[in-house]
Structure formats: C-alpha cells, structure tokens
Design an enzyme around this catalytic site. Sequence first.
Site, mmCIF file in Angstrom:
data_model
loop_
_atom_site.group_PDB
_atom_site.id
_atom_site.type_symbol
_atom_site.label_atom_id
_atom_site.label_comp_id
_atom_site.label_asym_id
_atom_site.label_seq_id
_atom_site.Cartn_x
_atom_site.Cartn_y
_atom_site.Cartn_z
ATOM 1 N N LEU A 1 -3.304 8.848 4.239
ATOM 2 C CA LEU A 1 -2.441 8.758 3.120
ATOM 3 C C LEU A 1 -1.312 9.479 3.524
ATOM 4 C CD1 LEU A 1 -5.175 9.507 0.219
ATOM 5 C CD2 LEU A 1 -4.463 7.327 1.189
ATOM 6 N N HIS B 1 -14.465 1.957 9.283
ATOM 7 C CA HIS B 1 -13.562 2.500 8.163
ATOM 8 C C HIS B 1 -11.913 2.305 8.406
ATOM 9 C CE1 HIS B 1 -12.385 5.033 4.980
ATOM 10 N NE2 HIS B 1 -12.147 6.005 5.862
ATOM 11 N N HIS C 1 -16.857 5.776 10.035
ATOM 12 C CA HIS C 1 -17.010 6.660 9.052
ATOM 13 C C HIS C 1 -18.538 6.909 9.190
ATOM 14 C CE1 HIS C 1 -16.804 9.049 5.459
ATOM 15 N NE2 HIS C 1 -15.290 9.036 5.843
ATOM 16 N N GLY D 1 0.896 -1.134 0.087
ATOM 17 C CA GLY D 1 -0.037 0.034 -0.067
ATOM 18 C C GLY D 1 0.852 1.247 0.000
ATOM 19 N N LEU D 2 0.357 2.490 0.362
ATOM 20 C CA LEU D 2 0.932 3.729 0.265
ATOM 21 C C LEU D 2 2.369 3.375 1.191
ATOM 22 C CD1 LEU D 2 -1.768 6.204 0.553
ATOM 23 C CD2 LEU D 2 -0.324 5.748 -1.497
ATOM 24 N N ARG E 1 -15.534 13.114 12.077
ATOM 25 C CA ARG E 1 -16.186 11.705 11.819
ATOM 26 C C ARG E 1 -16.709 11.164 13.031
ATOM 27 N NH1 ARG E 1 -11.596 9.449 7.609
ATOM 28 N NH2 ARG E 1 -12.138 10.622 6.305
ATOM 29 N N ARG F 1 -8.915 9.605 13.580
ATOM 30 C CA ARG F 1 -8.237 10.013 12.605
ATOM 31 C C ARG F 1 -8.872 11.384 11.713
ATOM 32 N NH1 ARG F 1 -7.910 9.333 7.454
ATOM 33 N NH2 ARG F 1 -9.123 7.464 7.277
HETATM 34 C C1 FAD Z 1 -12.671 3.342 1.366
HETATM 35 C C2 FAD Z 1 -11.670 4.210 1.862
HETATM 36 C C3 FAD Z 1 -11.430 5.491 1.587
HETATM 37 C C4 FAD Z 1 -10.387 6.146 2.147
HETATM 38 N N1 FAD Z 1 -10.155 7.485 1.887
HETATM 39 C C5 FAD Z 1 -9.194 8.153 2.467
HETATM 40 C C6 FAD Z 1 -8.736 9.414 2.148
HETATM 41 O O1 FAD Z 1 -9.423 10.193 1.360
HETATM 42 N N2 FAD Z 1 -7.539 10.118 2.682
HETATM 43 C C7 FAD Z 1 -6.952 9.509 3.730
HETATM 44 O O2 FAD Z 1 -6.151 9.977 4.167
HETATM 45 N N3 FAD Z 1 -7.248 8.051 3.946
HETATM 46 C C8 FAD Z 1 -8.181 7.348 3.355
HETATM 47 N N4 FAD Z 1 -8.680 6.332 3.753
HETATM 48 C C9 FAD Z 1 -7.478 5.355 4.732
HETATM 49 C C10 FAD Z 1 -6.259 4.777 3.764
HETATM 50 O O3 FAD Z 1 -6.688 4.558 2.635
HETATM 51 C C11 FAD Z 1 -5.619 3.798 4.578
HETATM 52 O O4 FAD Z 1 -5.630 3.992 5.993
HETATM 53 C C12 FAD Z 1 -4.212 3.647 3.836
HETATM 54 O O5 FAD Z 1 -4.267 3.667 2.489
HETATM 55 C C13 FAD Z 1 -3.462 2.448 4.419
HETATM 56 O O6 FAD Z 1 -2.360 2.215 3.934
HETATM 57 P P1 FAD Z 1 -1.354 1.290 4.218
HETATM 58 O O7 FAD Z 1 -0.112 1.307 3.246
HETATM 59 O O8 FAD Z 1 -1.094 1.274 5.622
HETATM 60 O O9 FAD Z 1 -1.904 -0.122 4.078
HETATM 61 P P2 FAD Z 1 -2.860 -0.894 2.909
HETATM 62 O O10 FAD Z 1 -2.965 0.080 1.665
HETATM 63 O O11 FAD Z 1 -4.086 -1.444 3.490
HETATM 64 O O12 FAD Z 1 -1.783 -2.154 2.193
HETATM 65 C C14 FAD Z 1 -1.788 -3.247 3.115
HETATM 66 C C15 FAD Z 1 -0.758 -3.991 2.204
HETATM 67 O O13 FAD Z 1 -0.421 -5.228 2.938
HETATM 68 C C16 FAD Z 1 -0.560 -6.371 2.291
HETATM 69 N N5 FAD Z 1 -0.792 -7.371 3.367
HETATM 70 C C17 FAD Z 1 -1.635 -7.202 4.460
HETATM 71 N N6 FAD Z 1 -1.506 -8.337 5.011
HETATM 72 C C18 FAD Z 1 -0.657 -9.269 4.436
HETATM 73 C C19 FAD Z 1 -0.065 -10.353 4.803
HETATM 74 N N7 FAD Z 1 -0.294 -11.024 5.821
HETATM 75 N N8 FAD Z 1 1.132 -11.104 4.061
HETATM 76 C C20 FAD Z 1 1.438 -10.215 2.783
HETATM 77 N N9 FAD Z 1 0.844 -8.939 2.484
HETATM 78 C C21 FAD Z 1 -0.173 -8.610 3.476
HETATM 79 C C22 FAD Z 1 -1.864 -6.298 1.298
HETATM 80 O O14 FAD Z 1 -1.348 -7.108 0.294
HETATM 81 C C23 FAD Z 1 -1.482 -4.666 0.818
HETATM 82 O O15 FAD Z 1 -0.450 -4.708 -0.092
HETATM 83 C C24 FAD Z 1 -9.584 5.581 3.068
HETATM 84 C C25 FAD Z 1 -9.805 4.173 3.403
HETATM 85 C C26 FAD Z 1 -11.037 3.681 2.643
HETATM 86 C C27 FAD Z 1 -11.492 2.062 3.262
#
Ligand code: FAD
Lengths: 639, 253
Positions: free
Chosen positions: A443, A403, A268, A44-45, A332, A437
């Site tokens: 993000l 959310h 949310h 993810g990000l 929220r 949050r």
């Molecule tokens: C619908 C929606 C809208 C949102 N809108 C916003 C917004 O407008 N602004 C904002 O700031 N935030 C927003 N958020 C929150 C934000 O998107 C997330 O908190 C953030 O993107 C999480 O990023 P991350 O990199 O931590 O994890 P994620 O993007 O969840 O990535 C997790 C990664 O880990 C991997 N993974 C997980 N478990 C395992 C495992 N056991 N083994 C191997 N790989 C694994 C997955 O494959 C994935 O690649 C939103 C969330 C949702 C649900």
Amino acid sequence: MSTKLDSKIPSGSIETLWQKHKFDMKLVAPNNKRKHTVIVVGTGLAGAAGAASMAELGYHVKSFCIQDSPRRAHSIAAQGGINAAKNYQNDGDSVYRLFYDTVKGGDFRAREANVYRLAELSVNIIDQAVAQGVPFAREYGGYLDNRSFGGAQVKRTFYARGQTGQQLLLGAYSALMRQVGKKTVELFNRREMLDVVVHDGKARGIIVRNLLTGELETHIADAVCLATGGYGNVFYLSTNAMASNVTAAWRAYRKGAFFANPCYTQIHPTCIPVSGDYQSKLTLMSESLRNDGRVWVPKNKGDKRPPSEIPEEDRDYYLERRYPSFGNLVPRDVASRAAKKACDDGFGVGATGLSVYLDFKNAIERDGEEAISARYGNLFHMYEKIAGESPYKSPMRIYPAVHYTMGGLWVDYHLMTTVPGLFALGEANFSDHGANRLGASALMQGLADGYFVIPSTIGNYLANHSFDKMTEDHDAFRDSKEQCYKRTTQLLKMKGSKTVDDFHRRLGHIMWDNVGMARNKEGLTSAITDIKSLREEFWSDARVVGEADQVNNELEKAGRVADFLELGELMARDALERNESCGGHFREEYQTEEGEALRDDTKFSHAAAWEFKGDSAPPERHKEELKFDHVKLAQRSYK
Amino acid sequence: MSDQNMKIKLRVWRQKGPTYPGKLETYELDNVNEHMSFLEMIDVLNEKLVQEGGEPVAFDHDCREGICGMCSMTIDGNPHGPNKGTTACQLHMRNYKDGDTITVEPFRATAFPVIKDIMVDRSAFDRIQQVGGFISVSTGNAPDAHAVPVSKEKADLAFDAATCIGCGACVAACKNASAMLFVAAKVSQYELLPQGQPEKEDRVLNMVAKMDEEGFGSCSNTGACSASCPKEISLENIARMNRAYSRASFKKR
Ligand SMILES: Cc1cc2nc3c(=O)[nH]c(=O)nc-3n(C[C@H](O)[C@H](O)[C@H](O)COP(=O)(O)OP(=O)(O)OC[C@H]3O[C@@H](n4cnc5c(N)ncnc54)[C@H](O)[C@@H]3O)c2cc1C
Ligand code: FES
C-alpha cells in the site's frame, strides 16, 4: 548488454537524493501542462493516486479500469495496514530503519535508492490520507494508533480495522472523483487495455476493448502509465481479485518493456485452505493474526484427533521452536515454507493434510474474548463464514497461498520502463521489495508511486521530449488495433472442446507444483515444456463462446489466460536461471543445512530483466547490478 | 468435510442487452457442494453452459470476499441473499439444502439499468461522488497527520460509515429505489471528521441534488436499506444527513 539498463539513480548522498533530484528535474510550465495528455491504466492505489495528483497539477488525464467503478480495484481488499516511518510510538523507528528493514526483508535484491525514497515518502502518505478523511484507527487521546506487522520490531503500521486497503483506496478514489468532477480527468470504466502503441520509439497511446460494446477504442497521449497490479492469478488460485491479470504489463513487454524478476512470487502464510475443485479463489487471513495466534501441528504424524484433544506436549509450535527470537512473526516467505515443510513431512491437518493450525486459545485466556474480538472480530467472522467453524472455539486452519508478485515491469528511478514514455507504478512494476515484500509495504509503495513520484518524474519526461501530432488513423494505431482485432477473432473462432477455466486451472497446477514455494531444476525444466504444450493446446482447442460486439466475460478471461500462458513460461525460465535462493524464490538445490534460503551474492546480486525477442526466439536476460552501500549484505536470520 | 452433493434448481434472469426483454430461465445443477460459495455455484453453471454450447450468465464480481462491492444480485427477493451482513460472494451453499429452488435476478432500480443478465449499471454512484464525495485537499497540501486530533468515538463512527462498499443493495432493497443510505454514509463520514467541516454545506446539498437528478427515489424511512446492507450501515447516518441537509439549506438560503 547491461548498458541497456540505466537505472538513472542520481548521484549524491542517499538521504538527500530525492529532494535534490526533484530540484534537478525539468518542469513543465503551468499553462503547458493541460496541453499534455497522460493515460493512466488502473485505478488501484497507484493508479487512482497518480491520476488524481497529475490532474491536480494541470495535466489532462485519461483514467482506465476494468471494473464498473474505479473504487473496486483490487487494492480495496488489502486488510492489514500501511507502514510509515512516523515514529509516533517513540519506539526507535526512523526513515533509515524502515529503509533498512525493507532492503533486508527483500533479501537484498532491491535497489537501495528507490527503497530509501519509499521510506522517506511513507510519512507524507499518512498525512495525505488523514487530510482526505481516511478514518485510521485512533487511540482514546485522539491520536493515530499503530501496530506491529509482518515481523517488524517497531510499531509503524497504520490501519483501519481490517480494511485498510478499502479506506486508502476510497481516499484516493475520492481525490480522483473530485478531478473527474472538474473535468481534468476523463474516466473510462469497463475498459480493458489490450495493447500499448509505440511510435518514434515512444509510448503514445493504448488500444482498449470497451467491455460493454466490444468496440476497440484508440486513445492517444504523450505518456502512458500502467498501474495495473500484479499477476498472481497466473497460479489460477490466489488471493487476488478475479479480474487481476498480467495483460497490460505483458502487452507492454511484447512492445519492448523489459520484465524484471518474474519469478519473485510472494506466497502468504495465512490463507484459508483449498476446499475443492470448484474453488475460484483463496481468501487471505490478515497476517496481523500472527501477533496473537500461535502456529502449530501435531507432533505425531497423521494424528487425527480434533485439536482440542491434542495436549500441549503433543503439539509442535514449529515457528517458535525454529525461530525463537521472531517466533510466529517471521517474514512471510519463511513462515510459508515452514508450513509447507510441516505438511510435506506428513504433519499437516484437516481432511487434505494441507493445513496447519493458527490457535488463539492462549491469547483468549490471556486477554479475554472481548479484546481478541476487538482486534480480529471481522477476520474471525469472515473465517467462520467461509470455513463454517468459529476461531473462538477451535483453531483456524491455514495454508499458504499466492498473494503478491514482486516481479513486474522493469523501471528506472523515474518509474519509466525501457520504453520511453511508458511508466509502471504499484504492483505492476518490479518494485522496491526485492525478492520478498514485507507486510504493509505494498500500500505504501503504490501510494508513494502515485501521489509523490510519478507527478514529479512525468514532468521531467514531458519537458525533455517533443511529440509528433498523432491521430487515430496513424499507422502505429491502425496496426495495433488490427492486431487486437485479429487476436479477438482468433479466440472466438476456435470453438474447441475445453473451457478457458479448464486451461487456467491446468496452468495453475503446473505453476503451483513447479514454480511455487519450492523450485528445482528438474521441475522448472519440465514446467517450461508443459506450459508450451498447454499453450499450443489452448490455441487450438479452447472454447470461447459468445460474440465480440457485446458483454463477453468468457472472451475477457480467454485473453487474460492466453497471456498467463506466456508469462508462466517466463517465470519458470527466470527461476531456472537464478541459481540461488532468495526471499520468495526458493531453489531446493540452494539451501543451508537448516533448510534456510541460501543466496549467492557474487553471482546473483542483480535484478534480471527479460527482453522479448519475438515468438520464435527465447527472450534475452539482462542484468541490473545492485550495489549495497548502506545496508550490509548478510544472511537473513530470524533465529 | 462432508462431500455431499446437492441438487439445486436455479431460476436465473436472462437478458441479452439493455434494450432486450428478459425472462427467468431454469437450470438444474446436481453437483452443488455445501462448501461452495454462491458465485462458485454460478461458475459451475457457466462452465456447464459453455460445454453445452449455451451462453454463460453474465454477472459482476471481483474480490469474492465481500469488499469490492462488485457482486450484485437479488437472491429469492433479497439483495445479496438471505444472510444478514453478507454479500452474495460470501454466501455459501451450506445455507441451502438438497432440492431447493433459488431465483437470481439483477438489482432492480430505474437508476441501475440492466446491462446484461444480472449485470447492472451503477455508475450513478460515481457521479454522485463526483459532486461532493471528497475533501478538497490536493496532494502535497496536507499538514502532519497528528496536527488535528480526532476523538476515538468520532473516528470510529466515521469509519463505520466509511465501510460502505457502494454495492447498491440499499437501492435494490428500497421500494422507492432510494439511494439515501449510500449518500448518507459518505456525507456522515466527512461530517464526523474535522477535515470535512469546511465544505460540509455544499457537499450535502450537491450530493442530494445529484441523487435526485440520477433518478433515485425518495426515502420513506422503511429501513429496508440498512437491513439488507452487507456492511450493516446504520440508519443513524440518514438521520445525521437529514440534520446536515436542513442546516445547510437554511444557511444557504
Ligand atoms: C487480500 C489481500 C490483502 C492485502 N493486504 C495488504 C496489506 O495489508 N498491506 C499492504 O501493504 N498490501 C496488501 N496487499 C497487497 C496490495 O493490496 C496490492 O499490492 C496493491 O493494492 C496493488 O495496488 P495497485 O494499485 O498496484 O494495483 P490494483 O489495486 O491491483 O489495481 C489494478 C488496476 O488496474 C486495472 N487493470 C488491470 N489490468 C487492466 C487492463 N488490462 N486494462 C485496464 N485496466 C486494467 C484494474 O481494473 C485496477 O483498477 C494485499 C493484497 C491482497 C490480495
Ligand atoms: S465480489 Fe467483491 S463484494 Fe462480492
């Protein structure tokens, strides 16, 4: 035993803390970097940004994700935007204001030093993303546009229509792909991490299941970073992607990483309501809609008239009434609780009575349909596809949904967990958001952690430690692999009578009813017992079909649900111990006369971090006291 | 909300693994609700199969809101089904009526081998991206975001191209299984932005060469790709890429 929790906040003035600390940290010499392998789980990000940036520095990186491509991580779904203290609008924003708003928005349960760093780095994120070709929205003059979001009183949110997460993730993914092309990153897609391997007190690798062949693979490294996202799916229904799970973080917890504030869940306010039992997930409608939409319910209980026939005098714009200065833009947690209250009190609308209206009629009259469509066209379109009604013609119906999870693995200022060499980034850590949050801040945090924090702090760790040479046949790896094998075999062996989804749904009900938007002692106590017995039932009566050595979606789900069945209990325990209301954690026993959250700063101005003590003993709760030197503790007020 | 349950007959492609033969199997569901999404209907089928001791249908999906690009299935001959601009996960059963028969197959293309049932391997897309789908800017090198203004028109066009979700429907829809629309969308995004200029020749040449190497077919301009694209990526991107390609080949010769 709070001595165990050293947040390692450097000393000095908060404004220069991070810059100074970057100088103080040890560096790894350029030609030594490639000798270090770093594992990054998650793309993810946080994970994609971290993996790419560390590879750019010269480390050998191994990157893992569940999906078929790193680009599909759940971050892709974020809609609304990303905050940054650029002050391009000249409306009085600053790093300090973003810092202040985030600490206050988090209901004073976040660590000041981390939040300040986050606000400081926010500006670099926007620069980085633009340089990568992320097509943010622009004004006619060619400069970036901003909007206000989630109750902020300045316009600091950068966005790419309703697809900001997609565009930012594709930016980070492109950086990651560039490194894969250069062979500095090895990519392992369709892999699920099942365990972290600890040797000599340090995280030295992971065990993953290859989701295509079922093979259990061993991967060795000098440090492991978990960027595996949040655990909202413990509620079964949430806005998270289907594969979002807690397994990686939970396995780390069982290996000694403390789990902090598990009870802090963000519900949310603007999601499409549940329509039936078959429902597999909930869809978020971006909170930006509250900039123009007005939330209301009928003034008369059980008013069944269609919304168009309910005259103004019979409508209760309850957010505007209760919070005159913030109105529809309250944070929220406040908006969600108010919707729940309206429905609990019998004013809810729709067939189930579990929704409220979000109405664009005034905005359309004021600005015209075209202007509203330019702002929210894709969201209206999405709503219509799912709900079968056009928001241009009748108000949307919305209801709160799970959310985001503010809780997660406890980390210090370096993003290191209590297991040396094991780091947690993004939503997976207990983060900078305290008990709640703010919109557009996840993000920002994921990218700050990935692009800017971990590339610096990992070097400090690697430079300060020496590493035994490890091979796959080392006992630590063999034992861990054996455990994973046993667990998988056990899941497949049960051949019980109920599907994994059935257990997951039941867990979701327990969580939503007792550990959801409003919690109380009685409900939490019974949730703990109910989850325990559901867990026992799962391990004797779950039906997991298919084989271990090929694609097996049921087996994947079973492993995740098994972990959710443990996490749910910890969430309830954490909520039960926190005898106050703060942010996303609302205890009915602790509220003001007006029904607002009532914090207890003398007793609970701390992060709670839980230590796993084995399956037969209760976990131990540790505290990290939070000090507020800059932001004055105050009752949050949005009136 | 009406709770009318429909009877639906599903014909689903079942294939145990990449090297096994596959065939369509027929299943009957009698409790399909009009508010269900297409994937929720498959969930219901799968839960039923598990209960009855069968093997559930393997399929890719994740976000279920049309953005991750993971879901990939051809429904009655159309990638992602009958609705324009809609992924399979966003298709709702209100588009069907009681008694309908629906055929579900994997995306078909040489470059997308079947993994199991309706799951296919689309990692070729990642490999194309690796040879040029990026701007070479390492973290920390970026100037202030306002250092280079970008006209709104160009920024909007770049955004439109960048909305591609990499699902592969374009390939599945094309009789030649060409990946032109996918590659063109990425090339266009960077081609339109000032940040993308320094590497533009290498980018287009390398990405097109990789596309050919991965076994995607050539483009014969039928436009089926864009018509089936859930994000309605425009054919103009292909024209833009073709121009960029000619310019680059000429320059590099
Ligand atoms: C619908 C929606 C809208 C949102 N809108 C916003 C917004 O407008 N602004 C904002 O700031 N935030 C927003 N958020 C929150 C934000 O998107 C997330 O908190 C953030 O993107 C999480 O990023 P991350 O990199 O931590 O994890 P994620 O993007 O969840 O990535 C997790 C990664 O880990 C991997 N993974 C997980 N478990 C395992 C495992 N056991 N083994 C191997 N790989 C694994 C997955 O494959 C994935 O690649 C939103 C969330 C949702 C649900
Ligand atoms: S499941 Fe994500 S696009 Fe369909």
